[in-house]
Write an enzyme that holds these catalytic residues in place. Structure first.
Site, PDB file in Angstrom:
ATOM      1  CG  ASN A 168       1.099  -6.440   6.026  1.00 35.22           C
ATOM      2  OD1 ASN A 168       1.674  -7.477   6.284  1.00 35.22           O
ATOM      3  ND2 ASN A 168      -0.189  -6.260   6.258  1.00 35.22           N
ATOM      4  CB  ALA A 188      -0.918  -0.026   1.218  1.00 37.39           C
ATOM      5  CG  HIS A 195       0.234   3.827   4.316  1.00 36.91           C
ATOM      6  ND1 HIS A 195       0.116   3.337   5.590  1.00 36.91           N
ATOM      7  CD2 HIS A 195      -0.643   3.137   3.558  1.00 36.91           C
ATOM      8  CE1 HIS A 195      -0.790   2.374   5.606  1.00 36.91           C
ATOM      9  NE2 HIS A 195      -1.274   2.237   4.382  1.00 36.91           N
TER      10      HIS A 195
HETATM   11  N1  LIG Z   1       1.707  -6.071   1.868  1.00 33.11           N
HETATM   12  C1  LIG Z   1       0.742  -5.179   2.095  1.00 33.11           C
HETATM   13  O1  LIG Z   1       0.898  -3.978   1.908  1.00 33.11           O
HETATM   14  C2  LIG Z   1      -0.572  -5.664   2.603  1.00 33.11           C
HETATM   15  C3  LIG Z   1      -1.683  -4.831   2.543  1.00 33.11           C
HETATM   16  C4  LIG Z   1      -2.893  -5.333   2.992  1.00 33.11           C
HETATM   17  C5  LIG Z   1      -2.970  -6.595   3.547  1.00 33.11           C
HETATM   18  N2  LIG Z   1      -1.860  -7.366   3.636  1.00 33.11           N
HETATM   19  C6  LIG Z   1      -1.879  -8.704   4.251  1.00 33.11           C
HETATM   20  O2  LIG Z   1      -2.337  -9.664   3.318  1.00 33.11           O
HETATM   21  C7  LIG Z   1      -2.972 -10.736   4.019  1.00 33.11           C
HETATM   22  C8  LIG Z   1      -4.338 -11.020   3.392  1.00 33.11           C
HETATM   23  O3  LIG Z   1      -5.154  -9.872   3.475  1.00 33.11           O
HETATM   24  P1  LIG Z   1      -6.706  -9.940   3.096  1.00 33.11           P
HETATM   25  O4  LIG Z   1      -7.205  -8.534   3.110  1.00 33.11           O
HETATM   26  O5  LIG Z   1      -6.913 -10.771   1.895  1.00 33.11           O
HETATM   27  O6  LIG Z   1      -7.287 -10.722   4.381  1.00 33.11           O
HETATM   28  P2  LIG Z   1      -8.728 -11.405   4.537  1.00 33.11           P
HETATM   29  O7  LIG Z   1      -9.024 -11.390   5.987  1.00 33.11           O
HETATM   30  O8  LIG Z   1      -9.718 -10.787   3.622  1.00 33.11           O
HETATM   31  O9  LIG Z   1      -8.492 -12.917   4.020  1.00 33.11           O
HETATM   32  C9  LIG Z   1      -7.633 -13.803   4.666  1.00 33.11           C
HETATM   33  C10 LIG Z   1      -8.085 -15.224   4.351  1.00 33.11           C
HETATM   34  O10 LIG Z   1      -7.123 -16.137   4.887  1.00 33.11           O
HETATM   35  C11 LIG Z   1      -7.833 -17.280   5.364  1.00 33.11           C
HETATM   36  N3  LIG Z   1      -6.971 -18.017   6.309  1.00 33.11           N
HETATM   37  C12 LIG Z   1      -6.663 -17.716   7.591  1.00 33.11           C
HETATM   38  N4  LIG Z   1      -5.811 -18.623   8.102  1.00 33.11           N
HETATM   39  C13 LIG Z   1      -5.572 -19.519   7.113  1.00 33.11           C
HETATM   40  C14 LIG Z   1      -4.776 -20.691   7.025  1.00 33.11           C
HETATM   41  N5  LIG Z   1      -4.044 -21.127   8.067  1.00 33.11           N
HETATM   42  N6  LIG Z   1      -4.760 -21.367   5.861  1.00 33.11           N
HETATM   43  C15 LIG Z   1      -5.487 -20.952   4.799  1.00 33.11           C
HETATM   44  N7  LIG Z   1      -6.283 -19.851   4.829  1.00 33.11           N
HETATM   45  C16 LIG Z   1      -6.309 -19.142   5.968  1.00 33.11           C
HETATM   46  C17 LIG Z   1      -9.090 -16.693   5.993  1.00 33.11           C
HETATM   47  O11 LIG Z   1     -10.111 -17.658   6.141  1.00 33.11           O
HETATM   48  C18 LIG Z   1      -9.427 -15.597   4.960  1.00 33.11           C
HETATM   49  O12 LIG Z   1     -10.285 -16.108   3.951  1.00 33.11           O
HETATM   50  C19 LIG Z   1      -3.059 -10.288   5.498  1.00 33.11           C
HETATM   51  O13 LIG Z   1      -1.978 -10.863   6.213  1.00 33.11           O
HETATM   52  C20 LIG Z   1      -2.848  -8.794   5.425  1.00 33.11           C
HETATM   53  O14 LIG Z   1      -2.255  -8.291   6.613  1.00 33.11           O
HETATM   54  C21 LIG Z   1      -0.668  -6.929   3.145  1.00 33.11           C
END
Ligand SMILES: NC(=O)c1ccc[n+]([C@@H]2O[C@H](COP(=O)([O-])OP(=O)(O)OC[C@H]3O[C@@H](n4cnc5c(N)ncnc54)[C@H](O)[C@@H]3O)[C@@H](O)[C@H]2O)c1
Length: 266
Positions: free
Chosen positions: A188, A120, A217
């Site tokens: 993140n 982001a 940010h």
């Molecule tokens: N790099 C970045 O800038 C950035 C930005 C936003 C989010 N993220 C990260 O990306 C990740 C995903 O974000 P999102 O918005 O899609 O989250 P989300 O909550 O919409 O989806 C996460 C999914 O993971 C599943 N899950 C949880 N534990 C699991 C496991 N052990 N095995 C398989 N599936 C599992 C959940 O059921 C859910 O469907 C998060 O860790 C978030 O912090 C990173």
């Protein structure tokens, strides 16, 4: 490609395989701990039978590239398994990786690739170049609408009620190590910045701002090459307010680059 975690980011990456990534990847596996999420996504995509897997191991065995998109500490174990199996891994949970950076050594030992998208924020290209000359100071200030911090256990423990916040409230000020532990799903960006800068001496500020509609940010780095100042004002992803839409796009673009011979930008 195999996608672990079929939430906001995982679903959109999967959908992009029918659009932006259609000439680059084929969707071979989906897995979510909530099996209905993987099954629902598979139905939406009209994916072929057998795409939904029953375990991470089964998923890893059926693809060359793994997109890690889960929202729990399990991300670390999933990344480690994929690395040991010599897969290329797109890591969305950059904050979780920050606390387990032994995974970098593991990836190098196994000849696997870890791809950490900018997410982001903007400016990691300049930060990577500037770090060669050295920094004097690095600050990142993240502002989000209070709802973007819903369910955060550090704030719950502190007795902070998000619905009572009526003006800008500083939720956290400190170092990046502390920030990723206290805001694992919000920070993140700070982890990505620290890894790009190769420094943990980063000041992180997290602010809940009720007047904001966008996740914002702001990065300021000063050093021998000059000053880098970037601001991103991100539309939240409609499927998950904690996640910025730009982070989703950044993941998709990182995958596209992974399969391209031409690299643009540092
Ligand atoms: N790099 C970045 O800038 C950035 C930005 C936003 C989010 N993220 C990260 O990306 C990740 C995903 O974000 P999102 O918005 O899609 O989250 P989300 O909550 O919409 O989806 C996460 C999914 O993971 C599943 N899950 C949880 N534990 C699991 C496991 N052990 N095995 C398989 N599936 C599992 C959940 O059921 C859910 O469907 C998060 O860790 C978030 O912090 C990173």
């Amino acid at each position: 490609m195999g996608i672990v975690g079929c939430g906001a980011i995982g679903s959109r990456i999967a959908l992009s395989i029918t659009k932006e990534l259609k000439n680059h990847f084929m969707l071979s596996a989906l897995y979510d701990i909530d099996s209905e999420k993987a099954a629902g996504l598979s139905r939406r995509l009209k994916a072929r039978r057998g795409v939904v897997k029953r375990s991470v191991d089964e998923l890893i065995a059926s693809c060359d590239v793994v997109a890690e998109c889960v929202n729990t500490p399990a991300a670390q174990g999933i990344i480690a398994k994929a690395v040991r199996a010599r897969k290329k891994v797109l890591v969305m949970s950059v904050g979780r990786l920050f606390t387990r950076n032994s995974l970098f050594a593991l990836a190098r030992r196994h000849g696997s690739s870890l791809v950490l998208p900018s997410g982001a924020i903007a400016g990691l290209d300049a930060v990577k170049a500037a770090r060669l000359a050295g920094f004097n100071s690095i600050t990142i200030t993240s502002r989000k609408p209070p709802a973007g911090f819903q369910g955060n256990s550090f704030l719950i423990k502190k007795g902070i009620h998000l619905e009572d916040i009526v003006s800008d409230k500083l939720l956290f000020e400190g170092n990046v190590k502390d920030a990723v532990v206290k805001f694992p799903q919000n920070i993140n960006v700070a982890a990505a910045l620290a890894l790009a800068a190769d420094s943990t001496r980063i000041k992180v500020r997290v602010i809940a701002s009720p007047s904001l509609e966008r996740n914002t940010h702001e990065i300021v780095c000063t050093g021998k090459s000059g000053t880098i100042r970037t601001i991103t004002e991100n539309v939240p992803c409609p499927d998950n307010l904690k996640t910025s839409y730009l982070a989703v796009l950044s993941g998709i673009q990182a995958l596209k680059q992974l399969s391209d011979q031409v690299k643009i930008g540092t």
